[in-house]
Design a protein around this motif. Sequence first.
Motif, mmCIF file in Angstrom:
data_model
loop_
_atom_site.group_PDB
_atom_site.id
_atom_site.type_symbol
_atom_site.label_atom_id
_atom_site.label_comp_id
_atom_site.label_asym_id
_atom_site.label_seq_id
_atom_site.Cartn_x
_atom_site.Cartn_y
_atom_site.Cartn_z
ATOM 1 N N SER A 42 0.846 -1.197 0.000
ATOM 2 C CA SER A 42 0.000 0.000 0.000
ATOM 3 C C SER A 42 0.878 1.241 0.000
ATOM 4 O O SER A 42 2.084 1.174 0.189
ATOM 5 C CB SER A 42 -0.930 0.001 1.222
ATOM 6 N N ASN A 43 0.216 2.396 -0.187
ATOM 7 C CA ASN A 43 0.976 3.646 -0.250
ATOM 8 C C ASN A 43 1.203 4.216 1.152
ATOM 9 O O ASN A 43 0.964 3.547 2.145
ATOM 10 C CB ASN A 43 0.252 4.666 -1.147
ATOM 11 N N LYS A 175 -4.987 -5.243 -10.922
ATOM 12 C CA LYS A 175 -4.857 -4.422 -9.730
ATOM 13 C C LYS A 175 -6.172 -4.342 -8.958
ATOM 14 O O LYS A 175 -7.249 -4.348 -9.532
ATOM 15 C CB LYS A 175 -4.390 -3.014 -10.105
ATOM 16 N N SER A 183 -6.227 4.656 -5.676
ATOM 17 C CA SER A 183 -5.065 3.830 -5.383
ATOM 18 C C SER A 183 -5.344 2.392 -5.787
ATOM 19 O O SER A 183 -6.435 1.872 -5.548
ATOM 20 C CB SER A 183 -4.740 3.895 -3.883
ATOM 21 N N THR A 185 -3.353 -1.655 -6.270
ATOM 22 C CA THR A 185 -2.196 -2.493 -6.020
ATOM 23 C C THR A 185 -2.507 -3.928 -6.421
ATOM 24 O O THR A 185 -3.663 -4.284 -6.648
ATOM 25 C CB THR A 185 -1.778 -2.447 -4.534
#
Length: 201
Positions: A42-43, A175, A183, A185
């Motif tokens: 994650s960011n 993703k 966002s 991932t």
Amino acid sequence: MKKVVLLSFVIFLFTIDISKAQVIPSFSFGLKGGLNYTTFPSNGIFNNDNKAGYQAGAWARIGGLGFIFQPELYVTGKNVTVNTNDGTGTAKANFTSVDVPLLLGGKVGALGLGGRFYGGPVMSFTVNKDQSLSGATAEAARLKYKDANYAIQIGAGVDISSLSIDLRYEGGLNKIAYGNDNSHTRVSLFSLAVAYKLFSL
């Protein structure tokens, strides 16, 4: 001289067994079960706690000339906890899916002992999405896990008679959205499984 002849005969039989095991087409079927460890990068807004899950199902193996094709069908539980870095929110996600790997690879060995290496695509169909939320900002951390996901598996295994042990890495291809939907991932996992061969032809 007799010892040399006897040793040569044993080596000859062993060579025939290896050739037979790798040349003659074979079919095997069995059951498997094991654990997986999900990774969810994650960011900077969120951090995550990766947790162990499970897998249980069946496999088939078709082989010849040292090559194998191994389709599988099993149920997988994937678990992950996403936390906001400020500690105000937590989202726990438990996904249950039906996974279908289609693996190609090679096999070496004989006399009930061997090794395998393989890789291939896996299709994952989500059948349950259980997410519990807590904290004021936890809603922003909700994972938008898709109903159908795709990945690539690579791994290796050891066969000891009817028992097999496999270690794999699975990397997601599509993703997954999370947070404010801006966002994305890829979910990946490591798995360790034990399999038992019920029969072979």
